[in-house]
Design a protein around this motif. Sequence first.
Motif, PDB file in Angstrom:
ATOM      1  N   SER A  49      -7.836  64.277  30.968  1.00 24.99           N
ATOM      2  CA  SER A  49      -9.048  63.711  30.365  1.00 24.99           C
ATOM      3  C   SER A  49      -8.980  62.193  30.294  1.00 24.99           C
ATOM      4  N   THR A  50      -7.790  61.617  30.165  1.00 22.22           N
ATOM      5  CA  THR A  50      -7.693  60.157  30.138  1.00 22.22           C
ATOM      6  C   THR A  50      -7.774  59.553  31.543  1.00 22.22           C
ATOM      7  N   LEU A  51      -7.257  60.247  32.544  1.00 24.75           N
ATOM      8  CA  LEU A  51      -7.312  59.721  33.907  1.00 24.75           C
ATOM      9  C   LEU A  51      -8.687  59.877  34.530  1.00 24.75           C
ATOM     10  N   GLN A  52      -9.381  60.942  34.204  1.00 26.76           N
ATOM     11  CA  GLN A  52     -10.718  61.270  34.707  1.00 26.76           C
ATOM     12  C   GLN A  52     -10.789  61.258  36.232  1.00 26.76           C
ATOM     13  N   LEU A  53      -9.776  61.833  36.842  1.00 26.20           N
ATOM     14  CA  LEU A  53      -9.776  62.015  38.288  1.00 26.20           C
ATOM     15  C   LEU A  53     -10.171  63.452  38.607  1.00 26.20           C
ATOM     16  N   PRO A  54     -10.947  63.670  39.646  1.00 24.77           N
ATOM     17  CA  PRO A  54     -11.345  65.049  39.973  1.00 24.77           C
ATOM     18  C   PRO A  54     -10.176  65.933  40.395  1.00 24.77           C
ATOM     19  N   SER A  55      -9.124  65.329  40.916  1.00 23.69           N
ATOM     20  CA  SER A  55      -7.995  66.141  41.370  1.00 23.69           C
ATOM     21  C   SER A  55      -7.125  66.636  40.220  1.00 23.69           C
ATOM     22  N   THR A  56      -7.190  66.007  39.053  1.00 23.47           N
ATOM     23  CA  THR A  56      -6.341  66.419  37.937  1.00 23.47           C
ATOM     24  C   THR A  56      -7.031  67.359  36.957  1.00 23.47           C
ATOM     25  N   THR A  57      -8.313  67.636  37.138  1.00 20.52           N
ATOM     26  CA  THR A  57      -9.012  68.488  36.183  1.00 20.52           C
ATOM     27  C   THR A  57      -8.659  69.954  36.328  1.00 20.52           C
ATOM     28  N   LEU A  58      -8.205  70.355  37.492  1.00 18.78           N
ATOM     29  CA  LEU A  58      -7.881  71.756  37.727  1.00 18.78           C
ATOM     30  C   LEU A  58      -6.468  72.124  37.274  1.00 18.78           C
ATOM     31  N   THR A  59      -5.610  71.153  37.088  1.00 19.79           N
ATOM     32  CA  THR A  59      -4.205  71.412  36.777  1.00 19.79           C
ATOM     33  C   THR A  59      -4.000  72.159  35.454  1.00 19.79           C
ATOM     34  N   PRO A  60      -4.651  71.768  34.333  1.00 25.13           N
ATOM     35  CA  PRO A  60      -4.448  72.545  33.102  1.00 25.13           C
ATOM     36  C   PRO A  60      -4.932  73.984  33.198  1.00 25.13           C
ATOM     37  N   ILE A  61      -5.993  74.219  33.954  1.00 29.36           N
ATOM     38  CA  ILE A  61      -6.508  75.579  34.099  1.00 29.36           C
ATOM     39  C   ILE A  61      -5.537  76.440  34.903  1.00 29.36           C
ATOM     40  N   LEU A  62      -4.935  75.861  35.934  1.00 26.77           N
ATOM     41  CA  LEU A  62      -3.925  76.591  36.706  1.00 26.77           C
ATOM     42  C   LEU A  62      -2.701  76.910  35.852  1.00 26.77           C
ATOM     43  N   LEU A  63      -2.276  75.956  35.035  1.00 24.40           N
ATOM     44  CA  LEU A  63      -1.139  76.193  34.151  1.00 24.40           C
ATOM     45  C   LEU A  63      -1.457  77.282  33.133  1.00 24.40           C
TER      46      LEU A  63
END
Length: 98
Positions: A49-63
């Motif tokens: 949420s702090t980086l606001q990059l589209p590539s990092t938004t999926l990582t918490p959901i995968l985890l």
Amino acid sequence: MTLTYFTFNAAFMLGIMGLSLHRTHLVSALLCIEAMMLALFSALAMISSTLQLPSTTLTPILLLTFSACEAGTGLALLVATSRTHGTDHLQNLSLLRC
């Protein structure tokens, strides 16, 4: 070190210490692993949420998905262990005897 960084590190370290110190029951080991996964999920959600990059938004959901699969597998192992051994004590589990 910011307060949020310290909180995430403290939560993860408490999960590791609980896993290493309280190894009597399989349920307590599984709960400590889930606490570590929750700390990782919170940290990844905050970072994405702090980086606001589209590539990092999926990582918490995968985890979170892998954490749910791990919890289901752990509970299945707990049921199988309690049926075969009659208890969930980790001292009674051995790879050498079935």
